[in-house]
Design a protein around this motif. Structure first.
Motif, short mmCIF file in Angstrom:
data_model
loop_
_atom_site.label_atom_id
_atom_site.label_comp_id
_atom_site.label_asym_id
_atom_site.label_seq_id
_atom_site.Cartn_x
_atom_site.Cartn_y
_atom_site.Cartn_z
N VAL A 82 -1.78 -11.18 10.76
CA VAL A 82 -2.11 -12.25 9.82
C VAL A 82 -1.45 -12.06 8.45
CG1 VAL A 82 -4.30 -12.85 10.92
CG2 VAL A 82 -4.26 -11.11 9.10
N GLY A 83 -0.64 -11.03 8.28
CA GLY A 83 -0.03 -10.86 6.97
C GLY A 83 0.68 -9.54 6.83
N GLN A 84 1.02 -9.22 5.61
CA GLN A 84 1.80 -8.03 5.31
C GLN A 84 1.31 -7.41 4.01
OE1 GLN A 84 5.98 -8.89 5.39
NE2 GLN A 84 6.60 -6.82 4.82
N LEU A 85 1.31 -6.09 3.95
CA LEU A 85 0.97 -5.35 2.73
C LEU A 85 1.95 -4.19 2.61
CD1 LEU A 85 -2.48 -4.25 1.38
CD2 LEU A 85 -0.64 -2.57 1.64
N THR A 86 2.55 -4.05 1.43
CA THR A 86 3.51 -2.98 1.21
C THR A 86 3.16 -2.21 -0.06
OG1 THR A 86 5.25 -4.31 2.25
CG2 THR A 86 5.95 -2.43 0.92
N VAL A 87 3.07 -0.90 0.08
CA VAL A 87 2.99 -0.03 -1.09
C VAL A 87 4.43 0.36 -1.40
CG1 VAL A 87 2.00 2.05 -2.11
CG2 VAL A 87 0.78 0.86 -0.25
N ALA A 88 4.93 -0.06 -2.56
CA ALA A 88 6.34 0.14 -2.89
C ALA A 88 6.48 0.85 -4.23
CB ALA A 88 7.06 -1.20 -2.92
N GLY A 89 7.71 1.16 -4.57
CA GLY A 89 7.99 1.80 -5.86
C GLY A 89 7.28 3.12 -6.05
N ILE A 90 7.06 3.86 -4.96
CA ILE A 90 6.34 5.13 -5.07
C ILE A 90 7.17 6.12 -5.88
CG2 ILE A 90 5.43 7.09 -3.78
CD1 ILE A 90 4.69 5.15 -1.54
N THR A 91 6.56 6.65 -6.91
CA THR A 91 7.22 7.59 -7.82
C THR A 91 6.40 8.87 -7.89
OG1 THR A 91 8.05 5.73 -9.13
CG2 THR A 91 8.11 7.91 -10.16
N TRP A 92 7.06 10.01 -7.81
CA TRP A 92 6.36 11.28 -7.83
C TRP A 92 6.51 11.95 -9.19
CZ3 TRP A 92 2.98 11.78 -4.11
CH2 TRP A 92 3.20 11.07 -2.93
N GLY A 93 6.59 13.23 -9.25
CA GLY A 93 6.72 13.92 -10.52
C GLY A 93 5.46 13.76 -11.36
N SER A 94 5.65 13.47 -12.64
CA SER A 94 4.51 13.37 -13.55
C SER A 94 3.79 12.03 -13.46
CB SER A 94 4.97 13.60 -15.00
OG SER A 94 5.98 12.66 -15.34
N MET A 95 4.28 11.10 -12.63
CA MET A 95 3.65 9.78 -12.53
C MET A 95 2.74 9.65 -11.31
SD MET A 95 5.33 5.97 -12.66
CE MET A 95 5.46 5.99 -14.44
N CYS A 96 3.25 9.95 -10.12
CA CYS A 96 2.48 9.83 -8.87
C CYS A 96 1.82 8.45 -8.76
CB CYS A 96 1.43 10.93 -8.76
SG CYS A 96 2.14 12.58 -8.60
N ALA A 97 2.64 7.42 -8.71
CA ALA A 97 2.13 6.05 -8.73
C ALA A 97 2.93 5.17 -7.77
CB ALA A 97 2.19 5.48 -10.14
N GLY A 98 2.38 4.01 -7.50
CA GLY A 98 3.06 3.00 -6.69
C GLY A 98 2.44 1.65 -6.99
N HIS A 99 3.02 0.61 -6.40
CA HIS A 99 2.44 -0.73 -6.58
C HIS A 99 2.33 -1.43 -5.23
CE1 HIS A 99 6.49 -2.55 -6.28
NE2 HIS A 99 6.89 -1.58 -7.07
N ILE A 100 1.36 -2.31 -5.13
CA ILE A 100 1.05 -2.99 -3.87
C ILE A 100 1.39 -4.47 -3.99
CG2 ILE A 100 -0.86 -3.80 -2.40
CD1 ILE A 100 -2.18 -1.12 -2.75
N GLY A 101 2.05 -4.98 -2.95
CA GLY A 101 2.29 -6.41 -2.80
C GLY A 101 1.76 -6.86 -1.46
N TYR A 102 1.35 -8.12 -1.35
CA TYR A 102 0.74 -8.57 -0.10
C TYR A 102 0.80 -10.08 0.05
CZ TYR A 102 -3.06 -9.02 -3.53
OH TYR A 102 -3.80 -9.30 -4.66
#
Length: 202
Positions: A82-102
């Motif tokens: 029924v859809g799609q979800l992507t965790v993208a832009g994963i950055t490590w080091g001192s940030m350890c973050a990503g962003h979700i689109g759906y």
């Protein structure tokens, strides 16, 4: 990995999902078009980029996943894509973050599918992947998508002017975010608790 909660499942996107993915995406064209990323006109010195085919998209997503920069999922509800979800832009080091689109099929909107999917993805990112912060960037005009993150209690952090090329133009986006410290019990558990809490005044 496969993540499941009740009728909602997140699993890696596959080449063999093409038929079902295309059917859902095409049937929802009018509903999705105002919120979908588009390719800006090329700069005089830049390359001409074409919209990828489904197979090209999946291969790119897999390559990014193998490089540790992305987690591409499809969303299933009661066993149906029924859809799609992507965790993208994963950055490590001192940030350890990503962003979700759906995006999700309009036929199942309002049933808690998307908040459940986002909550499962966030918990996986915090507890298994080791990320610290997740962002979701949404056009201010996209009420249904904003309601997803507001139901989950993500913080609205401000406006990013002309942030992404969407529906043929550079569009402003609101930034919503959450960090691991804000949901020590897990975002999915908090979402379930909020769904079963009595409304104010009752």
């Amino acid at each position: 990995m496969v993540l499941t909660d009740g009728d909602v499942t997140l699993r890696p996107i596959k080449l063999r999902d093409q038929k079902d993915w295309r059917e859902v995406n095409q049937r929802n064209r009018d509903w999705l078009r105002p919120w979908e990323a588009t390719i800006p006109p090329p700069a005089p010195w830049g390359p001409v980029i074409q919209r990828p085919t489904y197979r090209q998209m999946v291969r790119h997503l897999r390559a990014e996943a193998n490089a540790g920069r992305m987690l591409p999922f499809v969303i299933e509800y009661q066993g149906r894509l029924v859809g799609q979800l992507t965790v993208a832009g994963i950055t490590w080091g001192s940030m350890c973050a990503g962003h979700i689109g759906y995006w999700v099929d309009r036929d199942v909107a309002g049933r808690g599918v998307m908040p459940t999917a986002v909550a499962m993805a966030v918990d996986h990112c915090f507890r298994k992947v080791g990320l610290h912060r997740i962002e979701v960037c949404i056009r201010p005009e996209n009420g249904p998508s904003r309601r997803v993150v507001e139901k989950l209690g993500l913080r609205e952090e401000g406006l990013r002017p002309r942030y992404l090329h969407i529906d043929g133009a550079w569009r402003d986006h609101l930034v919503y975010a959450i960090t691991a410290e804000e949901v020590p019990e897990g975002l999915l558990r908090r979402w379930h608790r909020s769904r079963h809490s009595p409304s104010p005044g009752k």
